[in-house]
Design an enzyme around this catalytic site. Structure first.
Site, short mmCIF file in Angstrom:
data_model
loop_
_atom_site.label_atom_id
_atom_site.label_comp_id
_atom_site.label_asym_id
_atom_site.label_seq_id
_atom_site.Cartn_x
_atom_site.Cartn_y
_atom_site.Cartn_z
N LYS A 21 0.83 -1.20 0.00
CA LYS A 21 0.00 0.00 0.00
C LYS A 21 0.88 1.27 0.00
O LYS A 21 2.10 1.18 0.25
CB LYS A 21 -0.91 -0.01 1.24
CG LYS A 21 -1.89 -1.19 1.28
CD LYS A 21 -2.75 -1.15 2.54
CE LYS A 21 -3.73 -2.31 2.59
NZ LYS A 21 -4.61 -2.26 3.79
N ARG A 132 -0.88 -14.74 3.98
CA ARG A 132 -1.62 -14.15 5.10
C ARG A 132 -0.85 -14.32 6.41
O ARG A 132 -0.82 -13.45 7.25
CB ARG A 132 -3.02 -14.78 5.25
CG ARG A 132 -3.95 -14.57 4.07
CD ARG A 132 -4.52 -13.20 3.97
NE ARG A 132 -5.52 -12.89 4.95
CZ ARG A 132 -6.29 -11.80 4.92
NH1 ARG A 132 -6.17 -10.94 3.92
NH2 ARG A 132 -7.16 -11.56 5.85
N THR A 138 -4.61 -7.87 10.71
CA THR A 138 -4.96 -6.56 10.15
C THR A 138 -4.50 -5.38 11.02
O THR A 138 -3.98 -4.39 10.52
CB THR A 138 -6.50 -6.47 9.99
OG1 THR A 138 -6.94 -7.63 9.28
CG2 THR A 138 -6.92 -5.22 9.26
N ARG A 149 3.47 -7.05 9.12
CA ARG A 149 2.77 -5.97 9.83
C ARG A 149 3.28 -5.83 11.27
O ARG A 149 3.41 -4.73 11.79
CB ARG A 149 1.27 -6.23 9.82
CG ARG A 149 0.62 -5.93 8.46
CD ARG A 149 -0.82 -6.43 8.43
NE ARG A 149 -1.54 -6.08 7.21
CZ ARG A 149 -2.68 -6.64 6.85
NH1 ARG A 149 -3.23 -7.58 7.59
NH2 ARG A 149 -3.28 -6.26 5.74
N ASN A 169 -1.53 -0.40 7.36
CA ASN A 169 -0.93 -1.69 7.72
C ASN A 169 -0.11 -2.28 6.57
O ASN A 169 0.07 -3.48 6.47
CB ASN A 169 -2.00 -2.66 8.22
CG ASN A 169 -3.13 -2.85 7.23
OD1 ASN A 169 -3.03 -2.38 6.09
ND2 ASN A 169 -4.18 -3.52 7.62
N HIS A 172 -1.94 -5.31 1.36
CA HIS A 172 -3.16 -6.07 1.13
C HIS A 172 -2.75 -7.46 0.65
O HIS A 172 -1.82 -7.59 -0.15
CB HIS A 172 -4.03 -5.42 0.04
CG HIS A 172 -5.03 -6.40 -0.52
ND1 HIS A 172 -6.21 -6.66 0.13
CD2 HIS A 172 -4.98 -7.23 -1.58
CE1 HIS A 172 -6.86 -7.61 -0.55
NE2 HIS A 172 -6.14 -7.96 -1.59
P1 ATP Z 1 -6.40 -6.59 3.36
O1 ATP Z 1 -7.71 -6.97 2.69
O2 ATP Z 1 -5.94 -5.18 3.08
O3 ATP Z 1 -5.32 -7.62 3.15
P2 ATP Z 1 -7.43 -7.56 5.79
O4 ATP Z 1 -8.02 -8.68 4.99
O5 ATP Z 1 -6.51 -7.88 6.90
O6 ATP Z 1 -6.64 -6.57 4.90
P3 ATP Z 1 -10.04 -6.33 5.70
O7 ATP Z 1 -11.02 -6.65 6.78
O8 ATP Z 1 -10.19 -6.95 4.35
O9 ATP Z 1 -8.58 -6.62 6.30
O10 ATP Z 1 -10.00 -4.76 5.57
C1 ATP Z 1 -9.38 -4.14 4.46
C2 ATP Z 1 -8.54 -2.98 4.94
O11 ATP Z 1 -9.40 -2.00 5.49
C3 ATP Z 1 -7.55 -3.28 6.07
O12 ATP Z 1 -6.34 -3.77 5.60
C4 ATP Z 1 -7.41 -1.94 6.73
O13 ATP Z 1 -6.45 -1.12 6.06
C5 ATP Z 1 -8.77 -1.29 6.53
N1 ATP Z 1 -9.65 -1.39 7.70
C6 ATP Z 1 -10.29 -2.48 8.15
N2 ATP Z 1 -11.05 -2.20 9.21
C7 ATP Z 1 -10.91 -0.86 9.45
C8 ATP Z 1 -11.43 0.07 10.40
N3 ATP Z 1 -12.27 -0.27 11.35
N4 ATP Z 1 -11.03 1.33 10.30
C9 ATP Z 1 -10.19 1.74 9.36
N5 ATP Z 1 -9.66 0.93 8.44
C10 ATP Z 1 -10.01 -0.35 8.47
MG MG Z 2 -9.21 -8.43 3.15
#
Ligand code: ATP
Ligand code: MG
Length: 195
Positions: A21, A132, A138, A149, A169, A172
């Site tokens: 990112k 992952r 996350t 991370r 973080n 993705h």
């Molecule tokens: P990614 O899809 O980026 O690999 P992830 O699968 O760990 O991450 P997701 O639940 O898919 O997490 O959320 C996508 C992205 O949205 C996260 O990586 C984070 O940057 C952001 N995010 C998730 N929850 C929140 C929140 N409550 N507030 C702000 N940003 C959030």
């Molecule tokens: Mg995700």
């Protein structure tokens, strides 16, 4: 058992998509992050740097009610944990968790299109799950040391939400082989991928 040779081929060639990112690129972590995946034995089958359009990011993140509501619920859960009272209407100008999730999704679209990102297609046995695991949880403070991370990010979800931006973080990573297939097709043209 179906054709054994085909099955072996399929298992060896599982693919996943990683995006470094804008925060990861800006901090000069591209090399360190890529080396983590190489070190684990994953093959790079696609690689590039792009400044994505908002439209591309909009296509990248799921639009299902479940995924969007989950984003909203993440925020509420964090607020509860930190004993911060949230008034959805007053604080975020939304009526429910779905609308809150949409708002976070829009923060993500703005952030992900704010600077260059590095796209990486990786291949190997259990590529999705291995990546992952290497990436970690996350939320940076929950990501274990030794994960990308955990080792390189420090952001707090509560601070992110107060500042109306997504959690920084660094990475993705696709959540499932189906997600990976969709995402790799979205980010790479066929001739940009190595067989
Ligand atoms: P990614 O899809 O980026 O690999 P992830 O699968 O760990 O991450 P997701 O639940 O898919 O997490 O959320 C996508 C992205 O949205 C996260 O990586 C984070 O940057 C952001 N995010 C998730 N929850 C929140 C929140 N409550 N507030 C702000 N940003 C959030
Ligand atoms: Mg995700």
């Amino acid at each position: 058992m179906k054709n054994k040779k085909d099955l072996i081929e399929k298992i060896k060639k599982e693919r996943t998509l990683v995006l470094i990112k804008p925060d990861g690129v800006e901090r000069g972590l591209v090399g360190s992050i890529i080396s983590r995946f190489e070190r684990a034995g994953l093959r790079i089958v696609g690689l590039g740097i792009v400044k994505p359009s908002k439209k591309l990011i909009d296509k990248h993140y799921p639009k299902t009610k479940e995924w969007i509501e989950n984003l909203g619920n993440n925020l509420l859960r964090t607020a509860e944990e930190f004993q911060i009272e949230i008034d959805l209407k007053k604080d975020y100008k939304v009526n429910n968790t779905y609308e809150l999730g949409l708002k976070i999704r829009n923060w993500l679209i703005d952030f992900m299109s704010s600077g260059p990102i590095v796209k990486i297609a990786l291949e190997g046995v259990h590529a999705v799950k291995i990546v992952r695991k290497l990436v970690g949880k996350t939320v940076p403070f929950l990501a274990e040391p030794g994960t990308i991370r955990g080792d390189y990010s420090i952001d707090s979800p509560i601070l992110a939400n107060l500042e109306e931006r997504p959690i920084k973080n660094l990475i993705h990573a696709s959540g499932s082989p189906e997600e990976a297939e969709y995402e790799i097709k979205l980010w790479f043209k066929e001739d940009e991928l190595i067989e």
